[in-house]
Every structure is written in structure tokens, then in C-alpha cells.
Design an enzyme around this catalytic site. Structure first.
Site, PDB file in Angstrom:
ATOM      1  N   ASP A  48     -46.455   3.492 -12.889  1.00 51.18           N
ATOM      2  CA  ASP A  48     -46.196   2.587 -11.567  1.00 51.18           C
ATOM      3  C   ASP A  48     -47.497   2.493 -10.946  1.00 51.18           C
ATOM      4  O   ASP A  48     -48.176   3.215 -10.528  1.00 51.18           O
ATOM      5  CB  ASP A  48     -45.343   3.555 -10.631  1.00 51.18           C
ATOM      6  CG  ASP A  48     -44.660   2.695  -9.540  1.00 51.18           C
ATOM      7  OD1 ASP A  48     -45.629   1.655  -9.109  1.00 51.18           O
ATOM      8  OD2 ASP A  48     -43.821   3.371  -8.967  1.00 51.18           O
ATOM      9  N   HIS A  49     -47.889   1.175 -10.940  1.00 48.83           N
ATOM     10  CA  HIS A  49     -49.075   0.910 -10.433  1.00 48.83           C
ATOM     11  C   HIS A  49     -49.442   1.367  -9.037  1.00 48.83           C
ATOM     12  O   HIS A  49     -50.573   1.512  -8.469  1.00 48.83           O
ATOM     13  CB  HIS A  49     -49.512  -0.331 -10.668  1.00 48.83           C
ATOM     14  CG  HIS A  49     -49.084  -1.534  -9.704  1.00 48.83           C
ATOM     15  ND1 HIS A  49     -47.937  -2.003  -9.956  1.00 48.83           N
ATOM     16  CD2 HIS A  49     -49.416  -2.076  -8.599  1.00 48.83           C
ATOM     17  CE1 HIS A  49     -47.437  -3.097  -8.907  1.00 48.83           C
ATOM     18  NE2 HIS A  49     -48.387  -2.957  -8.182  1.00 48.83           N
ATOM     19  N   HIS A  96     -41.364   1.350  -6.687  1.00 50.32           N
ATOM     20  CA  HIS A  96     -42.266   1.492  -5.849  1.00 50.32           C
ATOM     21  C   HIS A  96     -42.149   2.193  -4.651  1.00 50.32           C
ATOM     22  O   HIS A  96     -42.800   3.181  -4.039  1.00 50.32           O
ATOM     23  CB  HIS A  96     -43.012   0.258  -5.450  1.00 50.32           C
ATOM     24  CG  HIS A  96     -43.360  -0.509  -6.773  1.00 50.32           C
ATOM     25  ND1 HIS A  96     -43.963   0.074  -7.877  1.00 50.32           N
ATOM     26  CD2 HIS A  96     -43.528  -1.863  -6.954  1.00 50.32           C
ATOM     27  CE1 HIS A  96     -44.415  -0.906  -8.574  1.00 50.32           C
ATOM     28  NE2 HIS A  96     -44.088  -1.977  -8.239  1.00 50.32           N
TER      29      HIS A  96
END
Length: 498
Positions: A179-180, A242
Site C-alpha cells: 500500500d503506497h 488507504h
């Protein structure tokens, strides 16, 4: 980010190497690590795809994302790059891949690490993992890792199916779900802010915090992602992953040590404590929206239903908001408001912790002409910063109060080049640190939480879409979500300053 180089030689196998994700994010991050001296002398990047490349043409394709800025470094990097033309579903291709890996690793030694990065559509995760396992490429387990991108399913059932396929060939410890957002400096700094400073932890609870608001706003529309987005929507695309990750970092208890399992256990404690959303309360605990035509930065932009490849009667939400509660000792009765949307006034991500008012207001009403809640804001993008807003007296003979800010800005205080989120995450994969990656039980718990909302929204399509104009902060129903509690969304700090 750590500065010591990766010690062990490695093979980085990039499935979907001819695609956009590999070209824009994965390979540039690897090249940045190489350019900064973080990679060992012995490694290979092996691209795998059905695109008809050879080694030279694959390198030329990758080079287009860098231009001519670093020709010498890029030339040195390309000495480590190779390519395998293969159909991901062809069992025989994995035998050829094994042969190519062994050839490249012939002088690497016994401590060679292997990373299989799936920059492919999620429908290919299971068959690729299965074929890697059948070819014996999931071994040795202590030096082999599998990296997968979101989305991990489109609901609880599909996630369980995908995850079962991954863990049939690889152990949970080998799977890195990327998950960036977790690679961004401000997100990582949440733990440092909370647990390295005695100033904040004593007031980080229900006694002093009124509520927490998490905003992830995008000014762009669906762009070229309509094929994916029409089947996803904002809740699946952003909230389930996110925003839930940000919530966990804000709400978790202190870890005993900075250890992957301990940190992820503390996150799971938060997920277990989240109050379930029952179907009959979905209406009062959520809001959805879809953008119509509007203006952003002086430009007229179309509504979602007028975007290319979007159904003109689409019921897909481009905005989603939730009100959540964490039923534990620290956070009981403190609401957490989460919102995300496309075609909003600016690209902004921030966490706003709003503190309760003072118990007794000693100042006269006329002195408090700009009364605002005291709050701590963690700005994630576009500018990474931490901002504490509090009340002060204005200079002058009269008693007048107004808000002032203390600001820590990464760009001002740390002059060096900050690593991209993908640089950080790929480095952690290569050294085998899973602290910044999602564990299966956490992803499953997030799907469980949002599943009732998905079900109710699917059963009761919105009758008012589009219900917010491009360039606005979302639909009226989102304002009602906070207004019912006599609260309101505040304009994000970065938007106020722009």
C-alpha cells in the site's frame, strides 16, 4: 529510510513488466535505490510479460520514464536488467524462468534473495502464485517473497479466494501486500510523533481528543481508469485500504518494539475494536457521491458520467465517507470521520486530530473573534508537514484571540532528497522487513467492516447522482454526516494556504 545498502544479492522478478505500473513506479524506484547506492553489486531485474521485447528493447522502454537525466547511471543499471517473454498462464514458461534465474544467479552465492513482484491485474495473482509454487520457485521460504498490489478482491468473499490461492504456495510471512500510502514519510512519522515525544501520548485519548478527521482528496477525475473504477468505486479503491491504514496508525497502542509483527498486532487490535456497521445504520454512518460537471483551477471539467468509457447512467460512487467508532478504553465515543473523493478542489491527504475545548472559557465572548478548534494536522500530500494550531493573543491593547500555527515541513527542515513511497517500500521488501505491509487478517477485517456498506449501496442505488459539482468538497449528505454530531468538516490546511 535506512541508509545501509541491501546486503544480500537478489533477483527481482517483475511480472507485468511491460505495463504502466512497472514503468511509472516500480522500476524508477529500483533505479533510484541503485543510483543512491542502496543496492548490492550483485542483483538482477528480470522483467516478465507477453510484450514482444528482448533485453535491449525492454531497457529502451524503461528508459523512457527517465529521459536523459542520468545516462551513465542508467547504463550501469541496465547491465543488471533482463527480460523473459512469457504467457503468465503457460506452465512451461515457469520452467524457462527458473532456468534464467539460475543462470543469472550462478555467481551470486547461497544467500541470494528472490522477490516476485506481481504488477498485474488481480485476476492473475492466483494463477501466477500457483504456477510459481508448482515450479518450486516459492522455495527457499526464508529468502523468497511475493509482492502483490491492491486491489485485493472487490469484497470479503473475493479477497478470501485470492488470499487462499496466494497462501497455498507461499506462507503468510512471504507475502507482502503493498500500500503506497504506508511508504510516505508523514505516514511513517505518525509512530515517531506519537511514541517518541512525551508531549503527545498523554493527551492522545478520549479525555482530550474530540474527534479525528481523515481526508484523501483528488482533483483528478477517473482519467484512463474507467475500466477498473466502474467496478470499484471510492469505497473499495481508497477507504478499505488507504484510509483504514491511516486510522490504524493514529489509533493503535504503543508497540513493545519496532517490530513487524508487534506493529501489525497493534493495528489488528484497532480493527478488532472497530464497531461493526450494521445494515440498518448504514444510512446514518456513511455518505456517497458522484461528481458532476464543474470548475477546477479555472478549467471546466465534465461530470463522471461524461468521462470516456463510463456508463452514462453509472451508479459508481466517486466520493465515500464513513463515521466510525473504536470501542476500547482509549477511544470510546470519539468519532473517526473518513472521506475520499475525486474532482475535489485540490489533491490533499491529511489527518486532522481535533482537541476538545477548554472546560471553562474565561475570556469574554468579544475577545474570541476567530474561535477555532485546537488541532494537530498531519499533512501527507502534496506537502509533507505537521501543523499544530492553537489560540494566541493578538498584539495590541485589547484582548483579542486568534489561531496561530506551529509548522514542521519536511522540505524546509530536511534539505536532502526524500525517497518516494515506492523506494521505501521496495527497500523494505529487499531487506525482509514487513512493518509497512498489510497482513492478511488486517485486510480481511477491513473488508468485513465495509461489506455491509457495499451491500446496502448495491441494493439501494443512489437516486441523486451526480450530487456534487467538480471543484467542491463533496455532497451535502457528507456534511450531514458530521452535522448530526454538531461538528463539521474543516477545509484542509494545505487548501487554506494555497
Amino acid at each position: 529510510m535506512k541508509t545501509q545498502p541491501v546486503r544480500n544479492p537478489f533477483s527481482f522478478v517483475l511480472f507485468g513488466a511491460g505495463g504502466d505500473l512497472a514503468w511509472r513506479l516500480v522500476v524508477p524506484a529500483l533505479f533510484a535505490l541503485f543510483r543512491k547506492g542502496h543496492l548490492p553489486e550483485r542483483f538482477q531485474l528480470l522483467g516478465v510479460d507477453r510484450v514482444d521485447y528482448d533485453r535491449a528493447s525492454f531497457g529502451n522502454h524503461l528508459a523512457q520514464s527517465f529521459g536523459d537525466q542520468t545516462p551513465e547511471a542508467w547504463s550501469a543499471f541496465c547491465e543488471h536488467v533482463d527480460y523473459v517473454n512469457a504467457d503468465f498462464l503457460d506452465h512451461a514458461a515457469y520452467g524457462r524462468l527458473d532456468d534464467r534465474l539460475k543462470t543469472g544467479e550462478s555467481e551470486f552465492g547461497d544467500q541470494t534473495e528472490r522477490v516476485f513482484y506481481l504488477a498485474t491485474p488481480p485476476t492473475l495473482f492466483a494463477p501466477i502464485a500457483e504456477r510459481l509454487g508448482q515450479a518450486g520457485l516459492a522455495e527457499p521460504r526464508e529468502r523468497t517473497r511475493l509482492v502483490v498490489e491492491k486491489p485485493l478482491g472487490r469484497d470479503l468473499a473475493s479477497f478470501r479466494t485470492i488470499n487462499a490461492s496466494l497462501t497455498q504456495s507461499f506462507t503468510e510471512e512471504q507475502v507482502y501486500r503493498i500500500d503506497h500510502f504506508l511508504g510516505k514519510e508523514t505516514v511513517q512519522n505518525i509512530l515517531a510523533l506519537r511514541f517518541a515525544n512525551p508531549l503527545f501520548e498523554p493527551v492522545w485519548n478520549r479525555n482530550y481528543i474530540d474527534h479525528v478527521a481523515i481526508t484523501v482528496a483528488e482533483s483528478l477525475g477517473v482519467e484512463n481508469r474507467a475500466g477498473y473504477y466502474e467496478h470499484a468505486g471510492a469505497l473499495r479503491d481508497m477507504v478499505q485500504n488507504h484510509l483504514m491504514q491511516l486510522l490504524c496508525l493514529v489509533a493503535m497502542e504503543p508497540p513493545v518494539a519496532y517490530d513487524a509483527n508487534d506493529i501489525r498486532n497493534r493495528k489488528m487490535d484497532v480493527m478488532h475494536a472497530l464497531r461493526p456497521i450494521v445494515p440498518e445504520h448504514v444510512q446514518e454512518l456513511s455518505a456517497r457521491g458522484q461528481y458532476g460537471a464543474g470548475w477546477i483551477a479555472g478549467d471546466k471539467v465534465p461530470g463522471y458520467r461524461q468521462e470516456p468509457n463510463v456508463d452514462p447512467d453509472s451508479e459508481t460512487e466517486t466520493y465515500a465517507a464513513l463515521k466510525l467508532h473504536i470501542d476500547n478504553w482509549r477511544w470510546q465515543d470519539v468519532p473517526f470521520y473518513l472521506r475520499t473523493g475525486k474532482r475535489m478542489p485540490a489533491k490533499i491527504s491529511e489527518i486532522s486530530i481535533r482537541f476538545k475545548p477548554v472546560p471553562h472559557h474565561a475570556f469574554p465572548a468579544w475577545a474570541d473573534h476567530e474561535n477555532q478548534p485546537v488541532r494537530l494536522t498531519l499533512q501527507i500530500q502534496p506537502d509533507e508537514a505537521i501543523r499544530l494550531r492553537f489560540m494566541v493573543k493578538e498584539p495590541g491593547m485589547q484582548l483579542r484571540l486568534r489561531p496561530a500555527d506551529l509548522v514542521f515541513n519536511y522540505a524546509d527542515d530536511f534539505r536532502g532528497e526524500s525517497p518516494s513511497a515506492y523506494e521505501t517500500l521496495l527497500y523494505e521488501v529487499l531487506v525482509g522487513d514487513a512493518s509497512l505491509f498489510m497482513r492478511a487478517d488486517q485486510v480481511e477485517a477491513a473488508w468485513k467492516l465495509v461489506q455491509p456498506v457495499l451491500d446496502v449501496w448495491a441494493a439501494s442505488p443512489a437516486s441523486d447522482f451526480p450530487n456534487y459539482a467538480a471543484g467542491s468538497w463533496g455532497p451535502e449528505t457528507a456534511e450531514m454526516l458530521t452535522a448530526r454530531d454538531s461538528r463539521s468538516w474543516l477545509t484542509p490546511a494545505a487548501a487554506r494556504d494555497s
